[in-house]
Motif scaffolding. Structure first.
Motif, mmCIF file in Angstrom:
data_model
loop_
_atom_site.group_PDB
_atom_site.id
_atom_site.type_symbol
_atom_site.label_atom_id
_atom_site.label_comp_id
_atom_site.label_asym_id
_atom_site.label_seq_id
_atom_site.Cartn_x
_atom_site.Cartn_y
_atom_site.Cartn_z
ATOM 1 N N LEU A 1 -10.408 -0.469 -20.271
ATOM 2 C CA LEU A 1 -9.088 -0.608 -19.666
ATOM 3 C C LEU A 1 -8.646 0.674 -18.955
ATOM 4 C CD1 LEU A 1 -7.379 -2.598 -22.561
ATOM 5 C CD2 LEU A 1 -7.892 -3.466 -20.276
ATOM 6 N N ILE A 2 -8.995 1.823 -19.533
ATOM 7 C CA ILE A 2 -8.645 3.104 -18.904
ATOM 8 C C ILE A 2 -9.434 3.293 -17.619
ATOM 9 C CG2 ILE A 2 -8.772 5.615 -19.155
ATOM 10 C CD1 ILE A 2 -8.234 5.187 -22.171
ATOM 11 N N ILE A 3 -10.750 3.050 -17.680
ATOM 12 C CA ILE A 3 -11.597 3.224 -16.491
ATOM 13 C C ILE A 3 -11.204 2.208 -15.424
ATOM 14 C CG2 ILE A 3 -13.953 3.170 -15.606
ATOM 15 C CD1 ILE A 3 -13.273 5.576 -17.414
ATOM 16 N N ARG A 4 -10.884 0.987 -15.841
ATOM 17 C CA ARG A 4 -10.461 -0.044 -14.881
ATOM 18 C C ARG A 4 -9.256 0.440 -14.082
ATOM 19 N NH1 ARG A 4 -8.393 -6.331 -16.008
ATOM 20 N NH2 ARG A 4 -8.554 -6.911 -13.826
ATOM 21 N N LYS A 5 -8.308 1.061 -14.773
ATOM 22 C CA LYS A 5 -7.098 1.532 -14.098
ATOM 23 C C LYS A 5 -7.418 2.647 -13.097
ATOM 24 C CE LYS A 5 -2.683 1.728 -13.345
ATOM 25 N NZ LYS A 5 -2.091 0.713 -12.446
ATOM 26 N N HIS A 6 -8.296 3.581 -13.470
ATOM 27 C CA HIS A 6 -8.671 4.656 -12.542
ATOM 28 C C HIS A 6 -9.335 4.087 -11.289
ATOM 29 C CE1 HIS A 6 -7.536 8.202 -14.765
ATOM 30 N NE2 HIS A 6 -8.149 7.772 -15.857
ATOM 31 N N ILE A 7 -10.241 3.129 -11.478
ATOM 32 C CA ILE A 7 -10.940 2.549 -10.326
ATOM 33 C C ILE A 7 -9.969 1.763 -9.458
ATOM 34 C CG2 ILE A 7 -12.675 0.808 -9.699
ATOM 35 C CD1 ILE A 7 -14.446 1.964 -11.927
ATOM 36 N N LEU A 8 -9.045 1.039 -10.070
ATOM 37 C CA LEU A 8 -8.015 0.340 -9.299
ATOM 38 C C LEU A 8 -7.169 1.323 -8.492
ATOM 39 C CD1 LEU A 8 -6.576 -2.506 -11.574
ATOM 40 C CD2 LEU A 8 -7.517 -2.759 -9.272
ATOM 41 N N ASN A 9 -6.788 2.438 -9.125
ATOM 42 C CA ASN A 9 -5.996 3.452 -8.421
ATOM 43 C C ASN A 9 -6.743 3.970 -7.192
ATOM 44 O OD1 ASN A 9 -3.993 3.266 -10.342
ATOM 45 N ND2 ASN A 9 -4.632 5.084 -11.474
ATOM 46 N N LEU A 10 -8.023 4.281 -7.368
ATOM 47 C CA LEU A 10 -8.814 4.812 -6.253
ATOM 48 C C LEU A 10 -8.970 3.778 -5.149
ATOM 49 C CD1 LEU A 10 -11.503 6.666 -8.373
ATOM 50 C CD2 LEU A 10 -9.909 7.767 -6.788
ATOM 51 N N MET A 11 -9.209 2.528 -5.537
ATOM 52 C CA MET A 11 -9.412 1.474 -4.554
ATOM 53 C C MET A 11 -8.128 1.110 -3.806
ATOM 54 S SD MET A 11 -12.366 -0.064 -4.062
ATOM 55 C CE MET A 11 -14.027 0.239 -4.620
ATOM 56 N N CYS A 12 -6.996 1.183 -4.503
ATOM 57 C CA CYS A 12 -5.741 0.692 -3.929
ATOM 58 C C CYS A 12 -4.837 1.800 -3.397
ATOM 59 C CB CYS A 12 -4.976 -0.120 -4.973
ATOM 60 S SG CYS A 12 -5.825 -1.611 -5.511
ATOM 61 N N GLN A 13 -4.966 3.016 -3.958
ATOM 62 C CA GLN A 13 -4.060 4.091 -3.568
ATOM 63 C C GLN A 13 -4.788 5.344 -3.076
ATOM 64 O OE1 GLN A 13 -1.367 4.753 -6.930
ATOM 65 N NE2 GLN A 13 -1.434 2.573 -7.386
ATOM 66 N N PHE B 1 0.835 -1.198 0.000
ATOM 67 C CA PHE B 1 0.000 0.000 0.000
ATOM 68 C C PHE B 1 0.875 1.256 0.000
ATOM 69 C CE2 PHE B 1 -2.287 3.220 2.643
ATOM 70 C CZ PHE B 1 -3.256 3.556 1.718
ATOM 71 N N GLN B 2 1.894 1.262 0.831
ATOM 72 C CA GLN B 2 2.775 2.433 0.929
ATOM 73 C C GLN B 2 3.628 2.612 -0.318
ATOM 74 O OE1 GLN B 2 4.659 1.303 4.617
ATOM 75 N NE2 GLN B 2 3.165 2.410 5.883
ATOM 76 N N ASN B 3 3.965 1.509 -0.992
ATOM 77 C CA ASN B 3 4.779 1.582 -2.211
ATOM 78 C C ASN B 3 3.956 1.811 -3.473
ATOM 79 O OD1 ASN B 3 6.989 1.061 -0.631
ATOM 80 N ND2 ASN B 3 7.169 -1.094 -1.196
ATOM 81 N N GLY B 4 2.641 1.777 -3.353
ATOM 82 C CA GLY B 4 1.790 1.953 -4.524
ATOM 83 C C GLY B 4 1.681 0.720 -5.386
ATOM 84 N N THR B 5 1.986 -0.467 -4.828
ATOM 85 C CA THR B 5 1.916 -1.713 -5.613
ATOM 86 C C THR B 5 0.750 -2.609 -5.191
ATOM 87 O OG1 THR B 5 3.485 -2.771 -4.091
ATOM 88 C CG2 THR B 5 4.390 -1.733 -6.079
ATOM 89 N N LEU B 6 -0.094 -2.132 -4.285
ATOM 90 C CA LEU B 6 -1.264 -2.909 -3.868
ATOM 91 C C LEU B 6 -2.161 -3.165 -5.071
ATOM 92 C CD1 LEU B 6 -2.648 -3.987 -1.209
ATOM 93 C CD2 LEU B 6 -3.999 -1.888 -1.247
ATOM 94 N N HIS B 7 -2.769 -4.353 -5.126
ATOM 95 C CA HIS B 7 -3.626 -4.716 -6.259
ATOM 96 C C HIS B 7 -4.955 -5.247 -5.730
ATOM 97 C CE1 HIS B 7 -4.701 -5.845 -10.289
ATOM 98 N NE2 HIS B 7 -4.772 -7.130 -9.992
#
Length: 452
Positions: free
Chosen positions: A367-379, A300-306
């Motif tokens: 794929l673009i929206i998936r990445k934004h939602i992943l970013n919000l959920m994980c970071q 989480f702190q490194n920004g690699t959480l998935h």
């Protein structure tokens, strides 16, 4: 109107985007899934390995809070045929894939994985590696029921390479346990937790739920106090997802009025969370906590959480193959779900066919929206400064985001969104602003649980 009243609406949990109700099944075929999987597999297998999720659906009794795909039975003779079927499915995948798979992650979910005997679990795991190898730094995990996980279960799976286990606790209050038909003592949970540590497991997790029928603030605080005394490495502190229109009688063991609502339900979470933060836990993404030295905290702190269909994970693989009834596979550019009944699952395997019955092929926008939602959920943040992350509809989304900014849930700076501390409980709502498929076609009936 309070923020909870304003934002407590039905919404997805975003273990995927698009969410399953918005998959374009008419444009999907099993042949296209095979093609998409092979395209992603080569890169994933050689750089990071692949993940396996294996669904073991059997339970001896019905927990009325559960939204998982399960089959209730006390007949343990069902174990061996099911293991054989899962291994046949894996064999079909191995024949399809152009290289010998390198398995980075395995997760056994359910149902109740510890319904299965240690001998049959050994048969399953050893069978997987007839046609595959363990990737470097592999991580294997399973879900255990505190009432039926034996020392032999734990030792056997440890010897097979498992180092992470999570136990479903939910709540220790007798009235709540009676309502959800999940009776287990603190003694049983403590026993399996101590056993796992004695054997050498490096990560023991507990799953707690708030918003259960008859649950009070005192219940939640007592459960967290007992949990803190065991110091599990990871904690899931979920909101109960009440979806009886999907799960039928499984979630009808109590009345709607027995559930804590709105401000009370949020209080259960906020005060429970405060207790956890005061006991050396770090909030990770949505509804998850981990000790400060845990690998999930580091990710989480490194920004690699998935985040994927298995929930949060400290490492990412581009390919995740789901084995077993109802399992969902992800090749990053496509999703595929297996048949939901055991009978249909067996029937396709008997014909030497992959038991897939629906799926979705992701387009460039997905794929673009998936990445934004992943970013919000994980970071808890995302940005569209980079051209690859920009999409034209962001201009239509901004009014919703501006309103959330006015409510103190997020900050918008230089085409970047940062979720505030106040906004973390509403991260599902923030993701919904990005959900173009949901925004274009609002459901006519309730598909999702409430966000709060």
């Amino acid at each position: 109107m309070s923020l909870i009243q304003k934002y407590n609406v039905p919404g997805p949990r975003y273990t995927s985007y698009p969410t399953v109700p918005y998959w374009e099944e008419d444009f999907f075929s099993v042949d296209q899934w095979k093609k998409a999987l092979k395209e992603s597999f080569i890169h994933s297998n050689t750089t990071e390995g692949i993940s396996l999720y294996i669904h073991l659906p059997f339970c001896e009794s019905l927990c009325t809070f559960c939204g998982c795909n399960k089959r209730i039975t006390k007949r343990h003779e069902v174990e061996h045929p099911y293991i054989k079927a899962v291994l046949k499915e894996w064999e079909l995948y191995c024949e399809l894939l152009p290289q010998r798979p390198q398995i980075k992650e395995i997760h056994l979910g359910g149902g109740t994985p510890t319904f299965f005997s240690p001998e049959n679990l050994t048969l399953l795991i050893e069978g997987l590696f007839i046609n595959a190898d363990k990737a470097e730094n592999y991580e294997f995990s399973f879900e255990g029921h505190p009432n039926n996980t034996t020392y032999t279960h734990l030792q056997t799976l440890y010897d097979l390479g498992f180092r992470r286990v999570s136990f479903g606790v939910q709540d220790y209050a007798e009235k709540v346990q009676n309502a959800i038909h999940r009776k287990q003592s603190f003694h049983n949970v403590a026993k399996v937790t101590f056993w796992a540590r004695e054997i050498g497991y490096t990560s023991v997790g507990h799953d707690l739920i708030f918003g259960l029928p008859f649950q009070t603030l005192d219940n939640v605080l007592d459960t967290i106090s007992k949990t803190n005394s065991l110091q599990p490495d990871r904690l899931a502190f979920y909101s109960y997802a009440h979806v009886p229109w999907i799960k039928g009688n499984g979630q009808r063991g109590f009345n709607d009025e027995d559930l804590p609502k709105d401000d009370l339900k949020r209080e259960l979470y906020e005060k429970g969370k405060l207790e956890l933060l005061n006991r050396n836990y770090v909030e990770i993404g949505m509804d998850h906590f981990a000790l400060k030295n845990d690998s999930m905290t580091t990710a989480f702190q490194n920004g690699t959480l998935h985040r994927n269909f298995m929930g949060y994970t400290a490492s990412k693989t581009e390919v995740m193959i789901g084995l077993g009834v109802s399992s969902i596979s992800d090749s990053w550019n496509a999703f595929a779900q297996n048949e939901k009944t055991i009978e249909a699952y067996y029937e396709k395997l008997d014909k030497d066919e992959l038991p897939v019955f629906r799926g979705h092929l992701l387009n460039q926008e997905d794929l673009i929206i998936r990445k934004h939602i992943l970013n919000l959920m994980c970071q808890f943040q995302t940005s569209w400064e980079n051209k690859k992350a920009y999409f034209p509809e962001i201009e239509q989304i901004l009014p919703q985001l501006n309103e959330m900014e006015n409510d103190g849930l997020l900050e918008i700076k230089n085409q970047t969104i940062i979720v505030t501390e106040k906004g973390k409980p509403f991260v599902r709502n923030i993701c919904m602003a990005f959900d173009l498929r949901l925004n274009r076609k609002a459901p006519q009936t309730q598909l999702f649980s409430m966000t709060i």
